[in-house]
Write a protein that holds these residues in place. Structure first.
Motif, PDB file in Angstrom:
ATOM      1  N   GLY A   7      29.436  46.610  16.724  1.00  0.00           N
ATOM      2  CA  GLY A   7      28.784  45.364  17.081  1.00  0.00           C
ATOM      3  C   GLY A   7      27.403  45.522  17.682  1.00  0.00           C
ATOM      4  N   MET A   8      26.831  46.698  17.590  1.00  0.00           N
ATOM      5  CA  MET A   8      25.550  46.935  18.255  1.00  0.00           C
ATOM      6  C   MET A   8      24.401  47.182  17.283  1.00  0.00           C
ATOM      7  SD  MET A   8      26.643  50.528  19.865  1.00  0.00           S
ATOM      8  CE  MET A   8      28.007  51.343  19.103  1.00  0.00           C
ATOM      9  N   TYR A  12      20.643  49.439  17.247  1.00  0.00           N
ATOM     10  CA  TYR A  12      20.274  50.513  16.326  1.00  0.00           C
ATOM     11  C   TYR A  12      19.052  50.176  15.485  1.00  0.00           C
ATOM     12  CZ  TYR A  12      24.349  53.300  17.331  1.00  0.00           C
ATOM     13  OH  TYR A  12      25.278  54.077  17.956  1.00  0.00           O
ATOM     14  N   LYS A  13      18.911  48.908  15.099  1.00  0.00           N
ATOM     15  CA  LYS A  13      17.817  48.547  14.192  1.00  0.00           C
ATOM     16  C   LYS A  13      16.519  48.177  14.892  1.00  0.00           C
ATOM     17  CE  LYS A  13      20.105  47.242  10.006  1.00  0.00           C
ATOM     18  NZ  LYS A  13      20.203  46.231   8.965  1.00  0.00           N
ATOM     19  N   TRP A  14      16.588  47.719  16.137  1.00  0.00           N
ATOM     20  CA  TRP A  14      15.378  47.259  16.806  1.00  0.00           C
ATOM     21  C   TRP A  14      15.068  48.013  18.089  1.00  0.00           C
ATOM     22  CZ3 TRP A  14      12.642  44.532  13.625  1.00  0.00           C
ATOM     23  CH2 TRP A  14      13.280  43.787  12.641  1.00  0.00           C
ATOM     24  N   VAL A  15      16.046  48.169  18.965  1.00  0.00           N
ATOM     25  CA  VAL A  15      15.801  48.776  20.267  1.00  0.00           C
ATOM     26  C   VAL A  15      15.569  50.283  20.137  1.00  0.00           C
ATOM     27  CG1 VAL A  15      16.779  49.203  22.559  1.00  0.00           C
ATOM     28  CG2 VAL A  15      17.082  46.969  21.465  1.00  0.00           C
ATOM     29  N   MET A  16      16.425  50.983  19.378  1.00  0.00           N
ATOM     30  CA  MET A  16      16.277  52.435  19.246  1.00  0.00           C
ATOM     31  C   MET A  16      14.954  52.847  18.604  1.00  0.00           C
ATOM     32  SD  MET A  16      18.743  53.733  20.860  1.00  0.00           S
ATOM     33  CE  MET A  16      18.780  55.429  20.357  1.00  0.00           C
ATOM     34  N   PRO A  17      14.513  52.207  17.501  1.00  0.00           N
ATOM     35  CA  PRO A  17      13.197  52.576  16.966  1.00  0.00           C
ATOM     36  C   PRO A  17      12.063  52.312  17.965  1.00  0.00           C
ATOM     37  CG  PRO A  17      14.430  51.429  15.287  1.00  0.00           C
ATOM     38  CD  PRO A  17      15.217  51.314  16.567  1.00  0.00           C
ATOM     39  N   ALA A  18      12.125  51.186  18.673  1.00  0.00           N
ATOM     40  CA  ALA A  18      11.082  50.895  19.660  1.00  0.00           C
ATOM     41  C   ALA A  18      11.112  51.906  20.805  1.00  0.00           C
ATOM     42  CB  ALA A  18      11.255  49.476  20.198  1.00  0.00           C
ATOM     43  N   LEU A  19      12.308  52.264  21.241  1.00  0.00           N
ATOM     44  CA  LEU A  19      12.450  53.243  22.309  1.00  0.00           C
ATOM     45  C   LEU A  19      11.942  54.620  21.869  1.00  0.00           C
ATOM     46  CD1 LEU A  19      13.461  53.655  25.196  1.00  0.00           C
ATOM     47  CD2 LEU A  19      15.702  54.199  24.250  1.00  0.00           C
ATOM     48  N   SER A  20      12.277  55.017  20.648  1.00  0.00           N
ATOM     49  CA  SER A  20      11.789  56.314  20.161  1.00  0.00           C
ATOM     50  C   SER A  20      10.275  56.291  20.014  1.00  0.00           C
ATOM     51  CB  SER A  20      12.460  56.695  18.834  1.00  0.00           C
ATOM     52  OG  SER A  20      12.037  55.849  17.799  1.00  0.00           O
ATOM     53  N   THR A  60      18.871  50.989   6.305  1.00  0.00           N
ATOM     54  CA  THR A  60      19.826  50.874   5.203  1.00  0.00           C
ATOM     55  C   THR A  60      21.196  50.415   5.683  1.00  0.00           C
ATOM     56  OG1 THR A  60      20.405  53.197   5.404  1.00  0.00           O
ATOM     57  CG2 THR A  60      18.671  52.647   3.827  1.00  0.00           C
ATOM     58  N   LEU A  61      21.422  50.431   6.978  1.00  0.00           N
ATOM     59  CA  LEU A  61      22.715  50.013   7.520  1.00  0.00           C
ATOM     60  C   LEU A  61      22.886  48.501   7.388  1.00  0.00           C
ATOM     61  CD1 LEU A  61      22.644  52.051  10.839  1.00  0.00           C
ATOM     62  CD2 LEU A  61      24.019  52.558   8.823  1.00  0.00           C
ATOM     63  N   VAL A  62      24.085  48.075   6.997  1.00  0.00           N
ATOM     64  CA  VAL A  62      24.365  46.647   6.987  1.00  0.00           C
ATOM     65  C   VAL A  62      24.673  46.196   8.410  1.00  0.00           C
ATOM     66  CG1 VAL A  62      25.138  46.591   4.591  1.00  0.00           C
ATOM     67  CG2 VAL A  62      26.815  46.940   6.398  1.00  0.00           C
ATOM     68  N   ASP A  63      24.505  44.915   8.673  1.00  0.00           N
ATOM     69  CA  ASP A  63      24.680  44.381  10.021  1.00  0.00           C
ATOM     70  C   ASP A  63      26.142  44.188  10.398  1.00  0.00           C
ATOM     71  OD1 ASP A  63      21.922  44.256  10.319  1.00  0.00           O
ATOM     72  OD2 ASP A  63      21.817  42.228   9.519  1.00  0.00           O
ATOM     73  N   GLU A  64      26.965  43.833   9.424  1.00  0.00           N
ATOM     74  CA  GLU A  64      28.344  43.485   9.761  1.00  0.00           C
ATOM     75  C   GLU A  64      29.261  43.698   8.562  1.00  0.00           C
ATOM     76  OE1 GLU A  64      30.228  39.812  12.142  1.00  0.00           O
ATOM     77  OE2 GLU A  64      29.165  39.230  10.324  1.00  0.00           O
ATOM     78  N   VAL A  65      30.444  44.244   8.839  1.00  0.00           N
ATOM     79  CA  VAL A  65      31.508  44.362   7.837  1.00  0.00           C
ATOM     80  C   VAL A  65      32.769  43.790   8.473  1.00  0.00           C
ATOM     81  CG1 VAL A  65      32.863  45.895   6.368  1.00  0.00           C
ATOM     82  CG2 VAL A  65      30.468  46.444   6.854  1.00  0.00           C
ATOM     83  N   VAL A  66      33.336  42.768   7.828  1.00  0.00           N
ATOM     84  CA  VAL A  66      34.537  42.107   8.330  1.00  0.00           C
ATOM     85  C   VAL A  66      35.651  42.308   7.307  1.00  0.00           C
ATOM     86  CG1 VAL A  66      35.560  39.926   9.097  1.00  0.00           C
ATOM     87  CG2 VAL A  66      33.148  40.402   9.565  1.00  0.00           C
ATOM     88  N   ASP A  67      36.809  42.729   7.783  1.00  0.00           N
ATOM     89  CA  ASP A  67      37.967  43.026   6.942  1.00  0.00           C
ATOM     90  C   ASP A  67      38.876  41.803   6.874  1.00  0.00           C
ATOM     91  OD1 ASP A  67      40.180  44.060   5.679  1.00  0.00           O
ATOM     92  OD2 ASP A  67      40.301  45.840   6.933  1.00  0.00           O
ATOM     93  N   TYR A  68      39.124  41.325   5.653  1.00  0.00           N
ATOM     94  CA  TYR A  68      40.024  40.192   5.428  1.00  0.00           C
ATOM     95  C   TYR A  68      41.311  40.632   4.739  1.00  0.00           C
ATOM     96  CZ  TYR A  68      36.357  36.925   6.737  1.00  0.00           C
ATOM     97  OH  TYR A  68      35.401  36.222   7.429  1.00  0.00           O
ATOM     98  N   GLY A  69      41.647  41.906   4.833  1.00  0.00           N
ATOM     99  CA  GLY A  69      42.875  42.416   4.230  1.00  0.00           C
ATOM    100  C   GLY A  69      42.658  42.925   2.819  1.00  0.00           C
ATOM    101  N   LEU A 119      27.978  51.384  10.369  1.00  0.00           N
ATOM    102  CA  LEU A 119      28.532  52.111  11.512  1.00  0.00           C
ATOM    103  C   LEU A 119      29.904  51.519  11.803  1.00  0.00           C
ATOM    104  CD1 LEU A 119      25.452  52.222  13.912  1.00  0.00           C
ATOM    105  CD2 LEU A 119      26.201  53.953  12.290  1.00  0.00           C
ATOM    106  N   PRO A 120      30.980  52.302  11.623  1.00  0.00           N
ATOM    107  CA  PRO A 120      32.310  51.756  11.903  1.00  0.00           C
ATOM    108  C   PRO A 120      32.546  51.627  13.406  1.00  0.00           C
ATOM    109  CG  PRO A 120      32.482  54.049  11.250  1.00  0.00           C
ATOM    110  CD  PRO A 120      31.040  53.670  11.121  1.00  0.00           C
TER     111      PRO A 120
END
Length: 152
Positions: A7-8, A12-20, A60-69, A119-120
């Motif tokens: 959920g973060m 990963y996409k905005w804060v970490m690149p700015a921090l680096s 390249t990471l997707v923002d969200e993966v939700v499992d519906y079975g 990211l799982p």
């Protein structure tokens, strides 16, 4: 319905690149020699390369993966796609990076291409040590769906 991605993603996409970017800029400023032995452009080039590397690794990471079975709903920005479990060929995990990355290898190309990287969610609040339980469960369901579709 269960979210299986971390959920973060804004982190990963905005804060970490700015921090680096800030860290490398600060470090390169410390390397700057006003007498000319280390030109300032060298440090600025290092800042840009570090920032771009961080962005490329996370973009390249997707923002969200939700499992519906029997299917997964995948979202990146305003783009969403629903993928049947039977349409996933395999799942691989890259354990070399601290944030384990899971890759869904699809049987056919979708809106995100033939591979979906995310990211799982970790096994516990303290991180994932060893195999990720969510990914292992997903692998079993993919094998079962594959076996069921080959028997029909």
């Amino acid at each position: 319905m269960q979210r299986i991605s971390a959920g973060m993603m804004p982190l990963y996409k905005w804060v970490m690149p700015a921090l680096s970017l800030l860290i490398v800029a600060y470090a390169s400023w410390g390397l700057y020699d006003p007498n000319g032995s280390q030109p300032i452009w060298w440090g600025m080039a290092l800042v840009v390369v570090a920032y771009l590397a961080q962005v490329v690794m996370s973009w390249t990471l997707v923002d969200e993966v939700v499992d519906y079975g029997d299917r997964l709903k995948v979202r990146r920005g305003g783009i969403e796609e629903t993928i049947d479990i039977a349409d996933i060929e395999s799942v691989s995990v890259n354990y070399a990076m601290r944030s384990h990355r899971a890759t869904l290898h699809l049987r056919k190309t979708g809106r995100f291409g033939k591979r979906i990287v995310f990211l799982p969610r970790a096994n516990s609040p303290f991180g994932t040590f060893g195999a990720n339980k969510i990914i292992e469960d997903l692998k079993q369901r993919i094998l079962l769906a594959s076996a069921n579709s080959s028997h029909q």
